[in-house]
Design a protein around this motif. Sequence first.
Motif, mmCIF file in Angstrom:
data_model
loop_
_atom_site.group_PDB
_atom_site.id
_atom_site.type_symbol
_atom_site.label_atom_id
_atom_site.label_comp_id
_atom_site.label_asym_id
_atom_site.label_seq_id
_atom_site.Cartn_x
_atom_site.Cartn_y
_atom_site.Cartn_z
ATOM 1 N N UNK A 40 -4.512 -14.301 -8.984
ATOM 2 C CA UNK A 40 -4.436 -15.550 -9.831
ATOM 3 C C UNK A 40 -3.198 -15.502 -10.553
ATOM 4 N N UNK A 41 -2.739 -14.483 -11.187
ATOM 5 C CA UNK A 41 -1.563 -14.257 -12.047
ATOM 6 C C UNK A 41 -0.374 -14.869 -10.890
ATOM 7 N N UNK A 42 -0.393 -14.350 -9.931
ATOM 8 C CA UNK A 42 0.855 -14.744 -8.777
ATOM 9 C C UNK A 42 0.635 -15.990 -8.563
ATOM 10 N N UNK A 43 -0.413 -16.606 -8.263
ATOM 11 C CA UNK A 43 -0.678 -17.973 -7.940
ATOM 12 C C UNK A 43 -0.173 -18.807 -9.062
ATOM 13 N N UNK A 44 -0.435 -18.489 -9.949
ATOM 14 C CA UNK A 44 -0.001 -19.370 -11.325
ATOM 15 C C UNK A 44 1.558 -19.291 -11.689
ATOM 16 N N UNK A 45 2.289 -18.312 -10.991
ATOM 17 C CA UNK A 45 3.754 -18.225 -11.402
ATOM 18 C C UNK A 45 4.617 -18.690 -10.485
ATOM 19 N N UNK A 46 5.496 -19.654 -10.960
ATOM 20 C CA UNK A 46 6.414 -20.610 -10.325
ATOM 21 C C UNK A 46 7.463 -19.608 -9.529
ATOM 22 N N UNK A 47 7.721 -19.785 -8.520
ATOM 23 C CA UNK A 47 8.762 -18.897 -7.910
ATOM 24 C C UNK A 47 8.157 -17.720 -6.907
ATOM 25 N N UNK A 48 6.796 -17.580 -7.093
ATOM 26 C CA UNK A 48 6.037 -16.519 -6.352
ATOM 27 C C UNK A 48 5.206 -17.302 -5.521
ATOM 28 N N UNK A 49 4.919 -16.839 -4.190
ATOM 29 C CA UNK A 49 3.865 -17.050 -3.453
ATOM 30 C C UNK A 49 2.992 -16.016 -2.960
ATOM 31 N N UNK A 50 1.592 -16.166 -3.229
ATOM 32 C CA UNK A 50 0.748 -15.128 -2.838
ATOM 33 C C UNK A 50 0.438 -15.134 -1.208
ATOM 34 N N UNK A 51 0.527 -14.001 -0.501
ATOM 35 C CA UNK A 51 0.530 -13.957 0.841
ATOM 36 C C UNK A 51 -0.645 -13.018 1.316
ATOM 37 N N UNK A 52 -0.911 -12.136 0.368
ATOM 38 C CA UNK A 52 -1.864 -11.073 0.897
ATOM 39 C C UNK A 52 -1.918 -9.680 0.264
ATOM 40 N N UNK A 53 -2.362 -8.888 1.132
ATOM 41 C CA UNK A 53 -2.712 -7.471 0.502
ATOM 42 C C UNK A 53 -1.800 -6.635 1.223
ATOM 43 N N UNK A 54 -1.536 -5.162 0.764
ATOM 44 C CA UNK A 54 -0.875 -4.248 1.243
ATOM 45 C C UNK A 54 -1.677 -2.982 0.925
ATOM 46 N N UNK A 55 -1.612 -1.969 1.552
ATOM 47 C CA UNK A 55 -2.256 -0.602 1.252
ATOM 48 C C UNK A 55 -1.589 0.470 2.030
ATOM 49 N N UNK A 56 -1.669 1.610 1.512
ATOM 50 C CA UNK A 56 -1.366 2.806 2.186
ATOM 51 C C UNK A 56 -2.493 3.835 2.074
ATOM 52 N N UNK A 57 -3.420 3.834 2.913
ATOM 53 C CA UNK A 57 -4.555 5.057 2.855
ATOM 54 C C UNK A 57 -4.168 6.302 2.692
ATOM 55 N N UNK A 58 -4.861 6.860 2.329
ATOM 56 C CA UNK A 58 -4.735 8.689 2.144
ATOM 57 C C UNK A 58 -4.414 9.111 3.467
ATOM 58 N N UNK A 59 -3.630 9.985 3.700
ATOM 59 C CA UNK A 59 -3.258 10.533 4.939
ATOM 60 C C UNK A 59 -4.404 11.367 5.435
ATOM 61 N N UNK A 60 -5.455 10.879 5.636
ATOM 62 C CA UNK A 60 -6.574 11.909 6.157
ATOM 63 C C UNK A 60 -6.306 12.196 7.685
ATOM 64 N N UNK A 61 -6.570 13.453 7.862
ATOM 65 C CA UNK A 61 -6.329 13.890 9.613
ATOM 66 C C UNK A 61 -7.332 13.245 10.234
ATOM 67 N N UNK A 62 -8.729 12.888 9.844
ATOM 68 C CA UNK A 62 -9.728 12.273 10.538
ATOM 69 C C UNK A 62 -9.510 10.884 10.693
ATOM 70 N N UNK A 63 -9.450 10.441 11.837
ATOM 71 C CA UNK A 63 -9.101 8.892 11.913
ATOM 72 C C UNK A 63 -10.274 8.169 11.256
ATOM 73 N N UNK A 64 -11.416 8.591 11.235
ATOM 74 C CA UNK A 64 -12.558 7.709 10.820
ATOM 75 C C UNK A 64 -12.407 7.382 9.576
ATOM 76 N N UNK A 65 -11.966 8.347 8.698
ATOM 77 C CA UNK A 65 -11.528 8.121 7.207
ATOM 78 C C UNK A 65 -10.732 6.893 6.998
ATOM 79 N N UNK A 66 -9.590 6.998 8.076
ATOM 80 C CA UNK A 66 -8.607 5.807 7.684
ATOM 81 C C UNK A 66 -9.217 4.653 8.157
ATOM 82 N N UNK A 67 -9.982 4.724 9.364
ATOM 83 C CA UNK A 67 -10.794 3.427 9.753
ATOM 84 C C UNK A 67 -11.331 2.765 8.582
ATOM 85 N N UNK A 68 -12.155 3.679 7.868
ATOM 86 C CA UNK A 68 -13.077 2.959 6.828
ATOM 87 C C UNK A 68 -12.001 2.521 5.737
ATOM 88 N N UNK A 69 -10.899 3.113 5.485
ATOM 89 C CA UNK A 69 -9.961 2.502 4.365
ATOM 90 C C UNK A 69 -9.658 0.940 4.900
#
Length: 224
Positions: free
Chosen positions: A142-171
């Motif tokens: 909401x803060x981004x949407x209300x701020x002139x000059x900024x455009x909300x486009x979405x989300x970013x994440x870096x999941x924990x580097x789990x060796x098990x693929x299924x944990x990353x898939x869950x994230x």
Amino acid sequence: MSDPAQALGSIRRRIASAASGRSVTLVAVGKAQPVEAMRALADAGQSAFGENYVQEALAKRRALQDLPIEWHFIGPLQSNKCREVARGFDWLQSLDREKLVPALSRHRAPDAKPLDVLVQVNIDDESSKSGCRPEQVPALARAVVAAPGLRLRGLMAIPAPAPELERRRAAFRRMRTLFEQLRGTHPSVDTLSLGMSDDFELAIEEGANMVRVGTALFGPRPRQ
Ligand SMILES: *Cc1c(COP(=O)(O)O)cnc(C)c1O
């Protein structure tokens, strides 16, 4: 894979095959990589580049200013760097606290197109990682949407580097759910940035439409 242009062809084929018809944006992560390698990639048709450090990015921007590059800031953002990021980048993928929003908005030039913003989520609740908690996403959005000059486009994440693929898939799946919720409230939201060199195909299978790839394109980072 010492030739970045050749690596680009191979990564693009892998992305296309995981995406099965959907469109996915590749951001080439150039941190600690020489500008010559970035120029070779740009000449081969790569246009989006991601950087983690403001000073390094601005030097590269000057060296590559003859090329039509779209610059993404993907590193932890300190408040004293908001001005440079608002002035020198096209995208900010790592917004994780509301108090940075006014400075980013104030420093975005009024005649420039809006800064495209992704909210970074600390999806595995790691103490060492940047990113907001999932429950903080709506207020930050909401803060981004209300701020002139900024455009909300979405989300970013870096999941924990789990060796098990299924944990990353869950994230990745938890991120997908957050993304769908956000998209339901904010029509400008269209980008889910997940996946790096060793898991971008998995991320795409789970709904990412932007991936950030460094070492698989450039080879190992020369200095860290
Ligand atoms: C370094 C980095 C990447 C790329 O990592 P690779 O494993 O080299 O592909 C992607 N996203 C962020 C935020 C990074 O810091």
